[in-house]
Design an enzyme around this catalytic site. Structure first.
Site, PDB file in Angstrom:
ATOM      1  N   HIS A  45       0.804  -1.223   0.000  1.00 40.43           N
ATOM      2  CA  HIS A  45       0.000   0.000   0.000  1.00 40.43           C
ATOM      3  C   HIS A  45       0.840   1.278   0.000  1.00 40.43           C
ATOM      4  O   HIS A  45       0.283   2.370  -0.117  1.00 40.43           O
ATOM      5  CB  HIS A  45      -0.905   0.029   1.242  1.00 40.43           C
ATOM      6  CG  HIS A  45      -2.024  -0.967   1.206  1.00 40.43           C
ATOM      7  ND1 HIS A  45      -3.034  -0.928   0.278  1.00 40.43           N
ATOM      8  CD2 HIS A  45      -2.281  -2.047   1.987  1.00 40.43           C
ATOM      9  CE1 HIS A  45      -3.872  -1.925   0.500  1.00 40.43           C
ATOM     10  NE2 HIS A  45      -3.439  -2.629   1.524  1.00 40.43           N
ATOM     11  N   GLU A 148      -5.184 -11.514   7.982  1.00 37.50           N
ATOM     12  CA  GLU A 148      -5.995 -10.299   7.843  1.00 37.50           C
ATOM     13  C   GLU A 148      -7.286 -10.581   7.084  1.00 37.50           C
ATOM     14  O   GLU A 148      -7.860  -9.697   6.465  1.00 37.50           O
ATOM     15  CB  GLU A 148      -5.184  -9.169   7.195  1.00 37.50           C
ATOM     16  CG  GLU A 148      -4.529  -9.498   5.889  1.00 37.50           C
ATOM     17  CD  GLU A 148      -3.724  -8.318   5.337  1.00 37.50           C
ATOM     18  OE1 GLU A 148      -3.858  -7.181   5.816  1.00 37.50           O
ATOM     19  OE2 GLU A 148      -2.973  -8.547   4.372  1.00 37.50           O
ATOM     20  N   ASP A 174      -7.857  -4.971   7.635  1.00 34.99           N
ATOM     21  CA  ASP A 174      -8.461  -5.905   6.679  1.00 34.99           C
ATOM     22  C   ASP A 174      -9.234  -7.002   7.385  1.00 34.99           C
ATOM     23  O   ASP A 174     -10.278  -7.436   6.895  1.00 34.99           O
ATOM     24  CB  ASP A 174      -7.380  -6.503   5.768  1.00 34.99           C
ATOM     25  CG  ASP A 174      -7.023  -5.550   4.640  1.00 34.99           C
ATOM     26  OD1 ASP A 174      -7.952  -4.951   4.062  1.00 34.99           O
ATOM     27  OD2 ASP A 174      -5.830  -5.387   4.350  1.00 34.99           O
TER      28      ASP A 174
HETATM   29  C1  3PY Z   1      -4.310  -4.191   8.029  1.00 31.72           C
HETATM   30  O1  3PY Z   1      -4.680  -3.780   9.133  1.00 31.72           O
HETATM   31  O2  3PY Z   1      -5.055  -4.690   7.182  1.00 31.72           O
HETATM   32  C2  3PY Z   1      -2.901  -4.093   7.672  1.00 31.72           C
HETATM   33  O3  3PY Z   1      -2.525  -4.540   6.610  1.00 31.72           O
HETATM   34  C3  3PY Z   1      -2.006  -3.410   8.639  1.00 31.72           C
HETATM   35  O4  3PY Z   1      -0.700  -3.332   8.196  1.00 31.72           O
HETATM   36 MG    MG Z   2      -4.013  -5.167   5.316  1.00 29.89          MG
END
Ligand code: 3PY
Ligand code: MG
Length: 249
Positions: A45, A148, A174
């Site tokens: 990102h 995630e 996520d």
């Molecule tokens: C998330 O919280 O999805 C992340 O990728 C944090 O780095």
């Molecule tokens: Mg993430």
């Protein structure tokens, strides 16, 4: 090569790092000088590309800080690029199954354990330290799987069974999105999932970590007391935002 973060986790200790998403060496130099043990360059990102990752690795190594890279996706070329740049660990996003975990380990490890390609790049001292690097890289470079998505929480035991996984690392944003409570980081169901991942990792003797994206006072200490070992604190863009806004308050 020797990876002090890996050694710390193996000894049961807590290791603190932070997150770099701005593609400029000055930013990573400031983070590295602050005293973190590792810094993650975010190629999923962040605003940076692979040549910038190489420059950031050069800066961090000069400061004695372990560079890590969050890869854009689970694809073999991304593992090669990041590991050849000299990172001590790859943070693999969006792992959802044991098959994803197996693919990540395959791409990260040299034969016979995996299928990482061989080259004379920065990680191998452009050939000068080839024997030392290829002889130690499989053991020392870390494969850190991001948990995630709720699918990964449900498959956590199978994911943790995959040989070569050094740590699992929760991405709360996520994960919350996949559970229908996007951004509600205090949602009880999200916290239950976080604790389930921690318990599963501890039962298998694998380090668990998480990204405390906007740390509240005492939050990382509480996570460490719970048993999380690999804790990323903040990220450059939020640190800068909070500091700038704080000045004007
Ligand atoms: C998330 O919280 O999805 C992340 O990728 C944090 O780095
Ligand atoms: Mg993430």
């Amino acid at each position: 090569m020797h990876n002090p973060v890996r050694a710390k986790l193996a000894a049961g200790a807590v290791s603190l790092g932070t997150w770099n998403s701005i593609g400029h060496t000055i930013v990573v130099e400031i983070l590295g000088r602050a005293g973190f043990e590792w810094v993650v360059m975010d190629l999923e990102h962040g605003v940076m590309d692979f040549p910038q990752l190489v420059a950031h690795c050069q800066v961090l190594e000069g400061l004695g800080v372990v560079p890590m890279c969050r890869l854009p996706a689970i694809r073999p070329e991304y593992f090669k690029w990041a590991l050849d740049a000299g990172v001590g660990g790859v943070i693999v996003p969006w792992v959802r199954s044991a098959a994803d975990a197996r693919a990540a380990v395959q791409y990260a490890k040299y034969p016979p354990q995996g299928m990482r390609g061989t080259a004379l790049t920065r990680a191998q001292g452009f050939g000068e330290t080839f024997d030392d690097y290829v002889g130690t890289a499989n053991a020392e470079t870390m494969v850190i799987l991001m948990i995630e998505h709720i699918d990964a929480v449900q498959a956590i035991d199978a994911i943790l069974e995959v040989p070569g996984v050094d740590a699992v690392f929760i991405g709360p944003y996520d994960l919350s999105a996949s559970m229908g409570c996007m951004g509600d980081l205090h949602h009880p169901a999200l916290e239950a999932a976080v604790q389930a991942v921690l318990r599963a990792a501890q039962a298998k003797g694998i380090a668990a970590g998480l990204h405390v994206v906007k740390p509240a006072p005492g939050e990382w200490q509480q996570r460490a007391a719970e048993g999380f070992q690999l804790i990323a604190l903040g990220m450059d863009v939020t640190l800068l935002t909070d500091a700038a806004r704080g000045l004007l308050k």
